[in-house]
Design a protein around this motif. Structure first.
Motif, PDB file in Angstrom:
ATOM      1  N   TRP A  53       6.811   8.790  -6.911  1.00  0.00           N
ATOM      2  CA  TRP A  53       6.022   8.840  -7.778  1.00  0.00           C
ATOM      3  C   TRP A  53       5.266   8.530  -6.154  1.00  0.00           C
ATOM      4  O   TRP A  53       5.399   7.584  -5.313  1.00  0.00           O
ATOM      5  N   ASP A  54       3.386   8.765  -6.110  1.00  0.00           N
ATOM      6  CA  ASP A  54       2.921   9.136  -5.569  1.00  0.00           C
ATOM      7  C   ASP A  54       1.571   9.488  -5.858  1.00  0.00           C
ATOM      8  O   ASP A  54       1.265  10.610  -5.892  1.00  0.00           O
ATOM      9  N   GLU A  55       0.818   8.685  -6.604  1.00  0.00           N
ATOM     10  CA  GLU A  55      -0.513   8.482  -7.210  1.00  0.00           C
ATOM     11  C   GLU A  55      -1.308   7.044  -6.631  1.00  0.00           C
ATOM     12  O   GLU A  55      -1.368   7.197  -7.242  1.00  0.00           O
ATOM     13  N   GLY A  56      -2.462   8.267  -6.065  1.00  0.00           N
ATOM     14  CA  GLY A  56      -3.845   7.180  -5.795  1.00  0.00           C
ATOM     15  C   GLY A  56      -3.303   6.222  -3.726  1.00  0.00           C
ATOM     16  O   GLY A  56      -2.025   6.800  -3.791  1.00  0.00           O
ATOM     17  N   GLU A  57      -3.070   4.822  -4.610  1.00  0.00           N
ATOM     18  CA  GLU A  57      -1.975   4.273  -4.213  1.00  0.00           C
ATOM     19  C   GLU A  57      -0.987   3.973  -4.377  1.00  0.00           C
ATOM     20  O   GLU A  57      -0.147   2.651  -3.810  1.00  0.00           O
ATOM     21  N   GLU A  58      -0.298   4.332  -5.333  1.00  0.00           N
ATOM     22  CA  GLU A  58       0.924   3.615  -5.619  1.00  0.00           C
ATOM     23  C   GLU A  58       2.351   4.809  -5.338  1.00  0.00           C
ATOM     24  O   GLU A  58       1.732   5.660  -5.545  1.00  0.00           O
ATOM     25  N   THR A  59       3.397   4.385  -5.052  1.00  0.00           N
ATOM     26  CA  THR A  59       4.345   4.867  -4.206  1.00  0.00           C
ATOM     27  C   THR A  59       5.462   4.498  -5.196  1.00  0.00           C
ATOM     28  O   THR A  59       5.486   2.962  -5.679  1.00  0.00           O
ATOM     29  N   THR A 111       1.211  -1.309  -0.253  1.00  0.00           N
ATOM     30  CA  THR A 111      -0.020   0.022  -0.198  1.00  0.00           C
ATOM     31  C   THR A 111       0.803   0.914   0.155  1.00  0.00           C
ATOM     32  O   THR A 111       2.021   1.238  -0.119  1.00  0.00           O
ATOM     33  N   ARG A 112       0.044   2.632   0.145  1.00  0.00           N
ATOM     34  CA  ARG A 112       0.592   3.560  -0.211  1.00  0.00           C
ATOM     35  C   ARG A 112       1.722   3.674   0.939  1.00  0.00           C
ATOM     36  O   ARG A 112       2.763   4.193   1.191  1.00  0.00           O
ATOM     37  N   GLY A 121       0.014  -0.223  -4.863  1.00  0.00           N
ATOM     38  CA  GLY A 121      -0.674   0.019  -4.086  1.00  0.00           C
ATOM     39  C   GLY A 121      -2.529  -1.343  -3.656  1.00  0.00           C
ATOM     40  O   GLY A 121      -1.692  -2.608  -4.618  1.00  0.00           O
TER      41      GLY A 121
END
Length: 122
Positions: A51-57, A34-35, A72
């Motif tokens: 990269w930090d977008e939605g639950e993706e990092t 998860t994030r 995520g």
């Protein structure tokens, strides 16, 4: 998508994909998490999130190189052998008490390591 004989996936990303700018020959290690996991490792490694977008990092060393990315949810249930393990070691010239590992894993409010049952030896 390609896979090795054990079924480990290997993704080929098309040229021009901006996510892989400034990376090494192996552009990214893709992990499930998860994030919250991405934030934890970003702080532990002292690598900024790139990269930090939605639950993706994704985190990357300030010196560049391979990124470590977390996709995520949904996160698949764990089973079998863990295929990726990250060990923290102090950088040359750093003091053990000041390392990112000490700072992150010994915080009183570190619920993440407590939930994961992490044991830390000093």
């Amino acid at each position: 998508m390609l896979a090795d004989p054990e079924g480990n996936e290997f993704c080929i990303i098309e040229a021009g994909n901006g996510f892989l700018d400034d990376t090494a020959r192996i552009g990214a290690l893709s992990c499930e998490g998860t994030r919250e996991v991405g934030l934890f490792w970003s702080e532990a490694l002292q690598w900024p999130l790139v990269w930090d977008e939605g639950e993706e990092t994704a985190a990357q060393s300030p010196a560049g190189g391979t990124k470590i990315a977390w996709g995520g949810p949904p996160v698949a249930a764990k089973g079998g052998i863990e295929k990726l393990r990250l060990d923290l070691v102090p950088s040359p010239g750093s003091t053990p008490g000041g390392s990112g590992r000490q700072r992150v894993l010994h915080r009183p409010d570190d619920a993440l390591s407590a939930r994961r049952g992490a044991s830390v030896s000093s």
